[in-house]
Structures are given as C-alpha cells and as structure tokens.
Design a protein around this motif. Sequence first.
Motif, PDB file in Angstrom:
ATOM      1  N   GLY A   2       0.966  -1.009  -0.017  1.00  0.00           N
ATOM      2  CA  GLY A   2      -0.184   0.132  -0.230  1.00  0.00           C
ATOM      3  C   GLY A   2       1.047   1.281   0.308  1.00  0.00           C
ATOM      4  O   GLY A   2       2.138   1.508   0.323  1.00  0.00           O
ATOM      5  N   LYS A   3       0.279   2.391  -0.194  1.00  0.00           N
ATOM      6  CA  LYS A   3       0.774   3.030   0.223  1.00  0.00           C
ATOM      7  C   LYS A   3       1.558   3.888   1.253  1.00  0.00           C
ATOM      8  O   LYS A   3       1.137   2.922   2.212  1.00  0.00           O
ATOM      9  N   PRO A   4       2.662   5.031   1.652  1.00  0.00           N
ATOM     10  CA  PRO A   4       3.245   4.527   2.894  1.00  0.00           C
ATOM     11  C   PRO A   4       2.687   5.267   3.538  1.00  0.00           C
ATOM     12  O   PRO A   4       1.430   6.260   3.715  1.00  0.00           O
ATOM     13  N   ARG A   5       3.257   5.001   4.963  1.00  0.00           N
ATOM     14  CA  ARG A   5       1.991   5.360   6.315  1.00  0.00           C
ATOM     15  C   ARG A   5       3.307   5.765   7.092  1.00  0.00           C
ATOM     16  O   ARG A   5       3.982   5.647   7.481  1.00  0.00           O
ATOM     17  N   VAL A   6       2.864   7.230   7.299  1.00  0.00           N
ATOM     18  CA  VAL A   6       4.087   8.618   6.919  1.00  0.00           C
ATOM     19  C   VAL A   6       4.185   8.307   8.628  1.00  0.00           C
ATOM     20  O   VAL A   6       3.239   9.349   9.040  1.00  0.00           O
ATOM     21  N   VAL A   7       5.011   8.978   9.641  1.00  0.00           N
ATOM     22  CA  VAL A   7       5.173   9.851  10.720  1.00  0.00           C
ATOM     23  C   VAL A   7       6.012  10.866  10.713  1.00  0.00           C
ATOM     24  O   VAL A   7       7.361  10.984  10.087  1.00  0.00           O
ATOM     25  N   TYR A   8       5.691  12.326  10.600  1.00  0.00           N
ATOM     26  CA  TYR A   8       6.540  12.741  10.430  1.00  0.00           C
ATOM     27  C   TYR A   8       6.801  13.584  11.489  1.00  0.00           C
ATOM     28  O   TYR A   8       5.724  14.162  12.606  1.00  0.00           O
ATOM     29  N   TRP A   9       8.037  13.463  12.472  1.00  0.00           N
ATOM     30  CA  TRP A   9       8.479  14.644  13.978  1.00  0.00           C
ATOM     31  C   TRP A   9       8.837  15.028  13.483  1.00  0.00           C
ATOM     32  O   TRP A   9      10.590  16.093  13.719  1.00  0.00           O
ATOM     33  N   PHE A  10       8.161  16.480  14.321  1.00  0.00           N
ATOM     34  CA  PHE A  10       8.914  18.029  14.440  1.00  0.00           C
ATOM     35  C   PHE A  10       9.386  17.912  15.469  1.00  0.00           C
ATOM     36  O   PHE A  10       9.104  17.389  16.421  1.00  0.00           O
ATOM     37  N   ARG A  11      10.318  18.790  15.454  1.00  0.00           N
ATOM     38  CA  ARG A  11      11.209  19.164  16.427  1.00  0.00           C
ATOM     39  C   ARG A  11      11.548  20.258  16.645  1.00  0.00           C
ATOM     40  O   ARG A  11      10.770  20.882  17.397  1.00  0.00           O
ATOM     41  N   THR A  12      13.178  20.498  16.509  1.00  0.00           N
ATOM     42  CA  THR A  12      12.885  21.832  16.318  1.00  0.00           C
ATOM     43  C   THR A  12      12.813  22.540  14.707  1.00  0.00           C
ATOM     44  O   THR A  12      13.718  23.351  14.406  1.00  0.00           O
ATOM     45  N   ASP A  13      12.088  22.500  14.687  1.00  0.00           N
ATOM     46  CA  ASP A  13      11.741  22.837  13.109  1.00  0.00           C
ATOM     47  C   ASP A  13      10.299  23.244  12.632  1.00  0.00           C
ATOM     48  O   ASP A  13       9.056  22.823  12.119  1.00  0.00           O
ATOM     49  N   LEU A  14       9.514  24.367  13.846  1.00  0.00           N
ATOM     50  CA  LEU A  14       8.591  24.379  14.194  1.00  0.00           C
ATOM     51  C   LEU A  14       7.248  25.265  13.278  1.00  0.00           C
ATOM     52  O   LEU A  14       7.637  26.080  13.753  1.00  0.00           O
ATOM     53  N   ARG A  15       7.823  24.961  12.006  1.00  0.00           N
ATOM     54  CA  ARG A  15       7.609  25.617  10.969  1.00  0.00           C
ATOM     55  C   ARG A  15       6.771  24.594   9.667  1.00  0.00           C
ATOM     56  O   ARG A  15       7.011  23.782   9.976  1.00  0.00           O
ATOM     57  N   LEU A  16       6.406  25.135   9.096  1.00  0.00           N
ATOM     58  CA  LEU A  16       5.804  24.206   7.356  1.00  0.00           C
ATOM     59  C   LEU A  16       6.496  25.614   6.200  1.00  0.00           C
ATOM     60  O   LEU A  16       6.604  24.464   5.268  1.00  0.00           O
ATOM     61  N   HIS A  17       7.222  26.448   6.349  1.00  0.00           N
ATOM     62  CA  HIS A  17       7.546  26.938   5.539  1.00  0.00           C
ATOM     63  C   HIS A  17       8.938  26.779   5.291  1.00  0.00           C
ATOM     64  O   HIS A  17       9.734  25.954   6.265  1.00  0.00           O
ATOM     65  N   ASP A  18       9.926  26.355   3.650  1.00  0.00           N
ATOM     66  CA  ASP A  18      11.563  25.907   3.603  1.00  0.00           C
ATOM     67  C   ASP A  18      11.390  24.414   4.949  1.00  0.00           C
ATOM     68  O   ASP A  18      12.632  24.911   5.146  1.00  0.00           O
ATOM     69  N   SER A  19      10.916  23.557   4.529  1.00  0.00           N
ATOM     70  CA  SER A  19      11.526  22.530   5.377  1.00  0.00           C
ATOM     71  C   SER A  19      11.326  21.412   4.123  1.00  0.00           C
ATOM     72  O   SER A  19      10.359  20.907   3.521  1.00  0.00           O
ATOM     73  N   LEU A  20      13.212  21.170   3.713  1.00  0.00           N
ATOM     74  CA  LEU A  20      13.075  19.920   2.739  1.00  0.00           C
ATOM     75  C   LEU A  20      12.540  18.857   3.629  1.00  0.00           C
ATOM     76  O   LEU A  20      11.825  17.371   2.600  1.00  0.00           O
ATOM     77  N   ALA A  21      12.379  18.606   4.843  1.00  0.00           N
ATOM     78  CA  ALA A  21      12.011  17.510   5.376  1.00  0.00           C
ATOM     79  C   ALA A  21      11.046  16.032   4.569  1.00  0.00           C
ATOM     80  O   ALA A  21      10.377  16.094   4.635  1.00  0.00           O
ATOM     81  N   LEU A  22       9.852  18.249   5.512  1.00  0.00           N
ATOM     82  CA  LEU A  22       8.318  17.772   5.059  1.00  0.00           C
ATOM     83  C   LEU A  22       8.105  17.641   3.747  1.00  0.00           C
ATOM     84  O   LEU A  22       7.277  16.557   3.426  1.00  0.00           O
ATOM     85  N   LYS A  23       8.621  18.266   2.819  1.00  0.00           N
ATOM     86  CA  LYS A  23       8.771  18.178   1.173  1.00  0.00           C
ATOM     87  C   LYS A  23       8.972  16.462   1.070  1.00  0.00           C
ATOM     88  O   LYS A  23       8.497  16.264   0.650  1.00  0.00           O
ATOM     89  N   ALA A  24       9.631  15.571   1.796  1.00  0.00           N
ATOM     90  CA  ALA A  24      10.520  14.218   1.738  1.00  0.00           C
ATOM     91  C   ALA A  24       9.078  14.042   1.577  1.00  0.00           C
ATOM     92  O   ALA A  24       8.940  12.844   1.005  1.00  0.00           O
ATOM     93  N   ALA A  25       8.936  14.599   3.423  1.00  0.00           N
ATOM     94  CA  ALA A  25       7.610  13.541   3.335  1.00  0.00           C
ATOM     95  C   ALA A  25       6.306  13.349   2.512  1.00  0.00           C
ATOM     96  O   ALA A  25       5.849  12.426   2.325  1.00  0.00           O
ATOM     97  N   LEU A  26       6.058  14.369   2.222  1.00  0.00           N
ATOM     98  CA  LEU A  26       5.168  15.222   1.212  1.00  0.00           C
ATOM     99  C   LEU A  26       5.534  13.563  -0.493  1.00  0.00           C
ATOM    100  O   LEU A  26       4.657  13.439  -0.730  1.00  0.00           O
ATOM    101  N   ASP A  27       6.487  13.810  -0.728  1.00  0.00           N
ATOM    102  CA  ASP A  27       6.927  13.476  -2.153  1.00  0.00           C
ATOM    103  C   ASP A  27       6.926  11.959  -1.956  1.00  0.00           C
ATOM    104  O   ASP A  27       6.897  11.608  -2.847  1.00  0.00           O
ATOM    105  N   LEU A  28       6.193  11.528  -1.287  1.00  0.00           N
ATOM    106  CA  LEU A  28       6.529   9.900  -0.617  1.00  0.00           C
ATOM    107  C   LEU A  28       4.824   9.354  -0.891  1.00  0.00           C
ATOM    108  O   LEU A  28       4.436   8.726  -1.073  1.00  0.00           O
ATOM    109  N   ASP A  29       4.331  10.459  -1.229  1.00  0.00           N
ATOM    110  CA  ASP A  29       2.498  10.800  -1.727  1.00  0.00           C
ATOM    111  C   ASP A  29       1.824   9.308  -0.784  1.00  0.00           C
ATOM    112  O   ASP A  29       1.529   8.318  -1.345  1.00  0.00           O
ATOM    113  N   PRO A  30       2.105   9.863   1.054  1.00  0.00           N
ATOM    114  CA  PRO A  30       1.705   9.652   1.577  1.00  0.00           C
ATOM    115  C   PRO A  30      -0.049   8.494   1.820  1.00  0.00           C
ATOM    116  O   PRO A  30      -0.915  10.055   1.237  1.00  0.00           O
ATOM    117  N   ALA A  31      -0.503   7.540   1.887  1.00  0.00           N
ATOM    118  CA  ALA A  31      -1.160   7.186   2.281  1.00  0.00           C
ATOM    119  C   ALA A  31      -2.015   8.369   3.605  1.00  0.00           C
ATOM    120  O   ALA A  31      -3.324   8.433   4.170  1.00  0.00           O
TER     121      ALA A  31
END
Length: 572
Positions: A2-31
């Motif tokens: 099935g499609k990925p089931r992703v935990v995105y773990w926020f720590r010292t990155d409490l933002r949505l803008h300019d987050s390469l990590a969050l982009k990588a999570a979304l690029d997985l096209d998660p379920a």
Amino acid sequence: MGKPRVVYWFRTDLRLHDSLALKAALDLDPAVLWPIFTWDPHYVYRVKGGVNRFQFLLDCQKDLSESIQKLNTKSKLFVLREAPQTLFPKLFKAWNVTHLVFERDTDAYAKERDKTVIALAEKAGVKVITRSGRTLWDSDEVVAKNGGKPTMSTTQLQSAGRKVGQIPRPIPAPTYLPDPGDMPVKFTQDKPATEPDLNAPHRGGNDETYANIAGPNGDFAIATLQELGFSAAEATTPHRGGETLALRRLEEIFSDEEYAATFQKPKTSPAAFEPQSTTLMSPFLHFGALSPRLFYWRAQDLVEKYGKKASTPPESLTGQLLFRDMYFAAQAAIGAPFIQTLNNAYCRFIPWHLPSKIEATDMGDIAVSGQYHVDSPQAEKWFLRWKAGVTGFPFVDALMRQLRAEGWIHHLGRHMVACFLTRGGCYVHWERGADVFEEWLIDHEPACNAGNWQWLSCTAFYSQYYRCYSPVAFGQKWDKKGEFIRRWVPELKNLDEKYIYEPWKASIGALDKAGVKIEGDGLGTKRDGVYPGPMFDFGERRNVCMTAMKRAYSIGLHGNDDKVKDGTWKEL
Ligand code: FAD
C-alpha cells in the motif's frame, strides 16, 4: 504494497515554510501522515529551561498546529507525552508506520537520541528519511569538508561551506497535508497526570510519571504551562513565538531595506529597547519557526541589490547567520564535550574560581593560593549578585534584570555580562554563566550559548583577553543619559545622568534628591530606593583577572590535558 504511512516528527523545526524534510515526507505521496511532537523528558526535566522559553515553545507549537489545521481540518500537531526512545517502537507497531521523517539536528544530545530512534526504526522495518534545515549548510557536511575539524572561525566555515555547495534557496510551505491515520495509544497503561518535578534527575527516557501519552484529555493537545509544572502567571517575557509571527516580523525587518542591507552589528546599541536594535529573530530560529535559509536569502538578495553600499560579513546580517552556523558545526565536530571545558581539546583550561558555599562569616578577600585563585566564597557571592542583577554596577544589573524578565538581551549586552563574570571582573567559570543563560534565555541554543561563552571568556574562538568591557564606559558609549538603566533599575530612575553609571560617586545631596540610598549587597529582601554599592573596584579586578589569564595562557593547558583531568594542574 500500500501507500506509505508516514510519521512526520517535528522537533526544532516548528514551521511549514522551507522544510526540506516535510517536502520529502510529502513526496512519498503518503496514504496517511501524522504530524507529531513528542515531549522528551530530557527537555522537560533535564534542560534548565525557564517558563519564558517554555511559553515561547508552546506558542510555536500552537501556531504550527493551527497552520496544519488550515491545510487539513482533520489534522493538527499531535503532541505525545513520552520519550521518543520508548514511544516510537510502540507507535511503529500500533500505527503500522512505514516511514519516519524528520529534520536533522546536530546538537550532541539530539544526535544520540536520533541514533537510537533510527536503530529502533530499522529494527521495526520502518524507513527513516532525514533532511537538513536547521542551519544554512548541513553541519556534519561542513565538518567533513573542514577535514573533520570544528570550524573555529567564520572564514573556516565559509571555505568549508563553499565546498558543500550553495546555500539552498528556501522552498514554500506545502499547500496540502494528507489525513492522519488512526492513533491508538493504549499500548501502555495510562497513568494519571501528575505534576512533573522539573528538578528531578533525568529519567533515561522511560518516564512513568508524566501525563497520559495523549495528554490529560486524550486528544493529543498542546500542553499548557500548568501541565509542564509552571503557572502561566510566572511568564514575564513580552516576546511571543510562532511561525506566523516570525514571518510577519521578517517582513517588517526587510521592509526597511536600508536597515537590513547596511546592518552592522558593532554599530547596534545594547542599550536600545522598545524597539531593540537587532532583529530579535534568535528564538524563532532556535525553535525552527523561522528557516535560517529564508532569513539568509532575504538578506543576501538585498546585498546584491545594494552592491557596494551593503554591509559585509562578519558584521552584516548574513554574517550573523554565519556565526550561528560556525558554532553549530564546531559542536557537530566536538560532540558532547563542546559545552564544557573538561575533555574539550579546543577549550583552554583557565583555573576559574570554583563554586563553593557562602559562609556568612567568611566574606573576606579572594582566597589566593600560590598563583591561583581557589574556591572562593567571595567569588561565589559575586556570582550570586551577578545573577540577581545587584552587582552595584547599574549597566550590568540592568542587563541581567532584562535577561531574567524578558529572556533576551542584545548581543553586546551578553558580551558585557559574560566578560564581567569571567575574565573581566569576577573570574568565575564560564560554564556557570552559561548555565544561567540556559535557564533564562528564550533563544537558548546549546551550540551558540557555549560557543559564545567560550569566546567571551577567551577560552576558545577568541584570545584577546586584554580587551575588556568596562561596566561604566561601555554603557555610556551607547546611552549617555542611562535610559536603559532607568528602565531596568528603577531604584536609580531619578538619579542625575552624571552618576547613573557610577551611583557610588554621587554626593549625599544628589542621592537624596533622587530618593536613593547606596547600601548593602542587594541580596535578600528588596527595599524601596536602596541600591547596593559596587561589589569590587573594577579597575583592580580587571588587573587581577588579566594577570591570572596571562599566566593561564602561558601554561597553555586545554580541557583534554591529563593534568586538567587528574587535577595535577595545581602543581604547575
Ligand atoms: P541579530 O543580530 O539580529 O542576528 C541575526 C541572527 O544571527 C540571530 O537571530 C542569531 O540566530 C544569529 N546570530 C547573531 N549573532 C550570533 C552569534 N554571536 N552567535 C550565534 N548566532 C548569532 N544566540 C543564540 O541564538 N542562542 C544562545 O543561546 C546564545 N547565547 C549567547 C551567549 C553569549 C555569552 C553571547 C555573547 C551570545 C550568545 N548568543 C546566542 C548570540 C547572540 O547574542 C544572539 O544570537 C543575538 O543576540 C540574538 O539577537 P538577534 O536575533 O537580534 O540577533
């Protein structure tokens, strides 16, 4: 599969803008994607954070959660109350997680923690994806390009950085977020919420006394200050957190193009308040509510526009961010010993006064043994007076009181009080001052705090110990009338400007006119209109310190020398 089931773990990155990590999570096209924050007992119990910093952190979490909800009403920042090292293995299984994604963190503790979590994920068959984003360049890559060595100057940082590549341009915030999946947390027996004891020793990550994993109401809500053991009334800072505010403030700063393009740190006043003279972006950067790369590129683009009229590193705004990266990469190379002298090969050993108990009957002169000052009740009292903002030197006291109340002071103010406590007055160990900053700063950053204290105490990064800050002349340079002192040391608010930096020099008549008495040591119960006399003759102390520094430099020991580790330095 099935499609990925992703935990995105926020720590010292409490933002949505300019987050390469969050982009990588979304690029997985998660379920499904769970945006989570885990309350780490290391931070709740071990770090000496004051209420002002915790309030700032909760502000950042609340704002992020609201922004997530705007993208997907079913989602938010889900806050879990358990150490990641024990929580994740249970989550991986119960939530059927396929991927764990987070922004890299090169703090010494964070690296250890993440190593453990990554190993646990691998064991559970969960793929881990990490991206850099806390600094301009990835600190580990900088270290690798610097021959595995710490960056001890911005020049070293820049040359290693150039080898890593161009600082990435910021990317926009995502425009959608997937739904979260189910979130069963009945894998341990829930405990009733109990007041955490902030003085309790580190519990090694298996915290049984903290509240239910999903919070008191079982809804993964952002914790309140009360839940963390504080009362909301205790917070005294006017500085509030959150990505929304950070981005708004950034716009304000850069709307004054001239200010941002020609910014020269040494020309900004430590005595300026409401508004302060620098950007006050540090707490946002610390919690990741602002991307350093966004800040950098806003400044750099202006530099290109202003050409020769623009200021340059290290004094410019881009230069300030380079200092930040320099300390991060130094810490990444040195690891845990970076925040101390012991075992730190890059930190000079200076035989500072060691802490000792104050005996009411023993307040004599500094105890001197041979060439060295040893355990000194007198110095301990100086330390306490420094911390309480009652040294009798109004400029130092104003800064320390602002620090305690607001959790932020200007960089040159930090210079003043750090130099005064260490090599330019009290000869007290820099680590003790760094501890106080750790407790009170809302922007406390382990790498930047330790690194700057080392700089100011001339134990690393900087060695011109003969250049000292005068608690009188330095303040006067910026604020002749002493407005900053009047704001923070109200006992002196009516004193003639002639004496505002040296009230002990005022005549009885001038003191009477201002309604102030110079008396006592300032510790204990405060009395209206009473301000202490200076705790020492600054000129004398400066000479004593300089002589001691000269001798320590000539001996030339470092934190990793055997003589330091086994205490035989005393024989030299
Ligand atoms: P600006 O002048 O507007 O600079 C912009 C950004 O550049 C800052 O937000 C900060 O992220 C970075 N920056 C600027 N100067 C430095 C510097 N010397 N070192 C590292 N980064 C810098 N800064 C922290 O972020 N956390 C700390 O715990 C910390 N402890 C310090 C302790 C001492 C003893 C000293 C002398 C300095 C310390 N600093 C620390 C560095 C500096 O004082 C603050 O970053 C700065 O004052 C924050 O205010 P600002 O955002 O207005 O800075």
